[in-house]
Design a protein around this motif. Structure first.
Motif, PDB file in Angstrom:
ATOM      1  N   THR A 147       0.822  -1.206   0.000  1.00 44.34           N
ATOM      2  CA  THR A 147       0.000   0.000   0.000  1.00 44.34           C
ATOM      3  C   THR A 147       0.854   1.253   0.000  1.00 44.34           C
ATOM      4  O   THR A 147       0.595   2.201  -0.741  1.00 44.34           O
ATOM      5  N   TYR A 148       1.894   1.256   0.825  1.00 45.28           N
ATOM      6  CA  TYR A 148       2.685   2.469   0.968  1.00 45.28           C
ATOM      7  C   TYR A 148       3.819   2.610  -0.035  1.00 45.28           C
ATOM      8  O   TYR A 148       4.223   3.714  -0.344  1.00 45.28           O
ATOM      9  N   ARG A 193       3.528   1.400  -3.088  1.00 43.62           N
ATOM     10  CA  ARG A 193       2.825   1.462  -4.377  1.00 43.62           C
ATOM     11  C   ARG A 193       3.577   0.720  -5.478  1.00 43.62           C
ATOM     12  O   ARG A 193       3.601   1.154  -6.622  1.00 43.62           O
TER      13      ARG A 193
END
Length: 122
Positions: A26-27, A29
Motif C-alpha cells: 500500500t505504501y 505502491r
C-alpha cells in the motif's frame, strides 16, 4: 493449564507476514505483491491443511469458504493478480488466522503501533 496450540507461533508469523506485505504494498505502491507473497504459499498451505484436519464441528460453509480462498490464491499467482491476492490474504486467510489469535495478542500489537506513532509525532 491451557493446552497450547502447536500452530500458534506459525499462525502469528503468517498473520504478521500478511499484514506487513499488505502495508508495504500500500505504501510503496509497487506492483510486486504477488511475487512477495510467493514465499508465504507453503505456510498458507500448512495452515489450511492443519485447519481442515484439526478444526471440526464448524458449519460446512466455513470449510468451503477456505477452499474458495485458496483457489483465489492459486488464480492470483497464475494470473499475477495483485488485487485478488491481497483480497484473498488480507480479507480471507487473515480472517481465519484471527480465529486463533488472542485478544491479548492484539492488545500488545496495538501498544507497539500506538507507541511508534506517538514517537513519530514528537
Amino acid at each position: 493449564m491451557e493446552e497450547k496450540n502447536p500452530m500458534e507461533e506459525k499462525i502469528k508469523e503468517l498473520y504478521e507476514s500478511i499484514s506487513f506485505l499488505g502495508f508495504n504494498a500500500t505504501y510503496s505502491r509497487n506492483n510486486t505483491y504477488v511475487e512477495n507473497c510467493r514465499e508465504l504459499v507453503p505456510k498458507i498451505q500448512e495452515f489450511a491443511q492443519w485447519f481442515l484436519t484439526n478444526i471440526t464441528g464448524l458449519e460446512e460453509g466455513i470449510y468451503q469458504n477456505l477452499a474458495d480462498i485458496l483457489r483465489d490464491c492459486e488464480t492470483a499467482l497464475r494470473e499475477h493478480d495483485n488485487v485478488l491476492m491481497m483480497d484473498a490474504l488480507e480479507q480471507g486467510i487473515a480472517g481465519y488466522l484471527e480465529m486463533f489469535l488472542s485478544e491479548e495478542y492484539f492488545r500488545e500489537k496495538e501498544k507497539v503501533y500506538v507507541g511508534k506513532a506517538k514517537e513519530q509525532e514528537s
